[in-house]
Design a protein around this motif. Sequence first.
Motif, mmCIF file in Angstrom:
data_model
loop_
_atom_site.group_PDB
_atom_site.id
_atom_site.type_symbol
_atom_site.label_atom_id
_atom_site.label_comp_id
_atom_site.label_asym_id
_atom_site.label_seq_id
_atom_site.Cartn_x
_atom_site.Cartn_y
_atom_site.Cartn_z
ATOM 1 N N THR A 151 0.868 -1.183 0.000
ATOM 2 C CA THR A 151 0.000 0.000 0.000
ATOM 3 C C THR A 151 0.905 1.234 0.000
ATOM 4 O O THR A 151 1.824 1.323 0.808
ATOM 5 C CB THR A 151 -0.903 0.044 1.241
ATOM 6 N N LEU A 156 -1.566 7.333 -0.574
ATOM 7 C CA LEU A 156 -2.835 7.129 0.135
ATOM 8 C C LEU A 156 -3.222 8.393 0.888
ATOM 9 O O LEU A 156 -4.395 8.802 0.880
ATOM 10 C CB LEU A 156 -2.697 5.951 1.090
ATOM 11 N N ALA A 178 -2.353 0.882 7.132
ATOM 12 C CA ALA A 178 -1.292 1.057 6.142
ATOM 13 C C ALA A 178 0.075 1.184 6.809
ATOM 14 O O ALA A 178 1.082 0.723 6.264
ATOM 15 C CB ALA A 178 -1.579 2.288 5.279
ATOM 16 N N LYS A 318 -6.366 -7.896 -2.125
ATOM 17 C CA LYS A 318 -6.571 -6.858 -1.110
ATOM 18 C C LYS A 318 -8.035 -6.796 -0.682
ATOM 19 O O LYS A 318 -8.349 -6.742 0.525
ATOM 20 C CB LYS A 318 -6.120 -5.497 -1.650
ATOM 21 N N LEU A 343 -6.790 0.884 0.334
ATOM 22 C CA LEU A 343 -5.539 0.208 0.688
ATOM 23 C C LEU A 343 -4.873 -0.477 -0.506
ATOM 24 O O LEU A 343 -3.690 -0.834 -0.425
ATOM 25 C CB LEU A 343 -5.781 -0.812 1.799
ATOM 26 N N GLN A 344 -5.588 -0.671 -1.610
ATOM 27 C CA GLN A 344 -4.942 -1.299 -2.758
ATOM 28 C C GLN A 344 -4.146 -0.287 -3.590
ATOM 29 O O GLN A 344 -3.487 -0.670 -4.570
ATOM 30 C CB GLN A 344 -5.980 -2.034 -3.620
ATOM 31 N N THR A 345 -4.154 0.978 -3.192
ATOM 32 C CA THR A 345 -3.377 2.001 -3.892
ATOM 33 C C THR A 345 -1.897 1.635 -3.907
ATOM 34 O O THR A 345 -1.304 1.365 -2.868
ATOM 35 C CB THR A 345 -3.564 3.368 -3.207
ATOM 36 N N LYS A 346 -1.265 1.664 -5.042
ATOM 37 C CA LYS A 346 0.141 1.263 -5.162
ATOM 38 C C LYS A 346 1.062 2.475 -5.330
ATOM 39 O O LYS A 346 1.670 2.953 -4.406
ATOM 40 C CB LYS A 346 0.308 0.308 -6.340
ATOM 41 N N THR A 382 -8.448 3.995 -7.778
ATOM 42 C CA THR A 382 -8.820 4.284 -6.393
ATOM 43 C C THR A 382 -9.938 5.305 -6.258
ATOM 44 O O THR A 382 -11.008 5.009 -5.702
ATOM 45 C CB THR A 382 -7.582 4.742 -5.590
#
Length: 401
Positions: A151, A156, A178, A318, A343-346, A382
């Motif tokens: 994450t 985020l 996170a 995720k 939370l899946q934001t990379k 996202t």
Amino acid sequence: MHMGTTEIFLIAMVIIFSVPYLIWRLGGTDYYAPLVVVQIIAGILLGPGIMGRAFPDYYSFVFNPQVVQSLNGIAWWAVMMFVMIAGVELDLKKAWQHRRESVITAGLALGTPLAFGCVAALGMLGYAGWMGPKAHSWQFVLGVGMACAVTALPILILLMEKLEILRQPIGQRILRYASLDDIAIWGVLAVIMLDWDRVGRQGGFLVAFAFATWLFRKLMVRIEERDRWYVSFIWLAVCAFAADWAGLHYMVGAFLAGAVMDAEWFDQQKMDFLRANVLMAVMPVFFLSTGLRTNWAVGGPAVFVVALVLLVASVSGKLAGIHIAGRILKWGPGEASIIGWLLQTKALIMIIFVNILLDKQIITSETFTALLLMAIGSTMLTVPMVAPKLQRAAQLIFKTS
């Protein structure tokens, strides 16, 4: 007309800052692709796989070895500062106060996509060209799996600011989850980087770092805030050098340098200001240098197929992990979906992570390119996925646990 390295370097800087800004501003991409995402995409477009093929003479003129070396120096320092700030902003005290919820959620949020990503990586092992020349199979599988589980804490924060939930209870909860995952990510990276030929040196680094941290913290509480900023940058350079010398990579040192600092030592507004300005003033150079490392030699379609598989593994893993946590903790309807998509934001942290894997030749540049495309897709999903869900479940914003 002959141009020196300085003039060509400045041409490159004009391109780096103007192209993504104009795309972002004139194209109105902010909803699905914030400026930071456009900068990453622009880095790929300006790299050897796109511009290098379309305009090889122009590309080799602007991004010649001397200019690239200069850009890399700026990129190294920029990303070290960014990672240090991410370490400083970890708030483990709040995670400890809500430890059951935080550990369950963070564990499943990390473990499930890690497992899904490892399965995808095992499939990649069946084909040549994806695993790096210096990697053991377990390093490759664990590295790709962890890239799917990451994450991006700094991005985020930016996205939650955009959604106006950062300072709300749900935003603070997500930061707790996170933060715990961020520590695990760097811990796993240290395991992957473990060099048995230099294990004594690495052990010595950890012992010396523990002692130096004790002295550093004693010093920081005794000096004024304005001096703390200068001392922190000296500390950053020392830790990054020591970690790299020990074989752990300078980024591990940069994270450790920030992780042992207390956010209370610094004014929060100044910290936010520093992060924003590092992101605006120097991180675009890192995005460009990242784009210069992309490679499509295995074949464009194969890279895109692998990127799509990894994106599915990352997002589905995720979301599955967070939904399991939601059932265990008895969350309300829609809550797990919002938290999972955020939370899946990379983006940045994963890109930094895979840069390290590429440096250590654990992955090839083709795998790096696929992971980079996966990070872009993840981040672009996202806000469009979360914003409508927040509108339908506005009461979740103010729910404290």
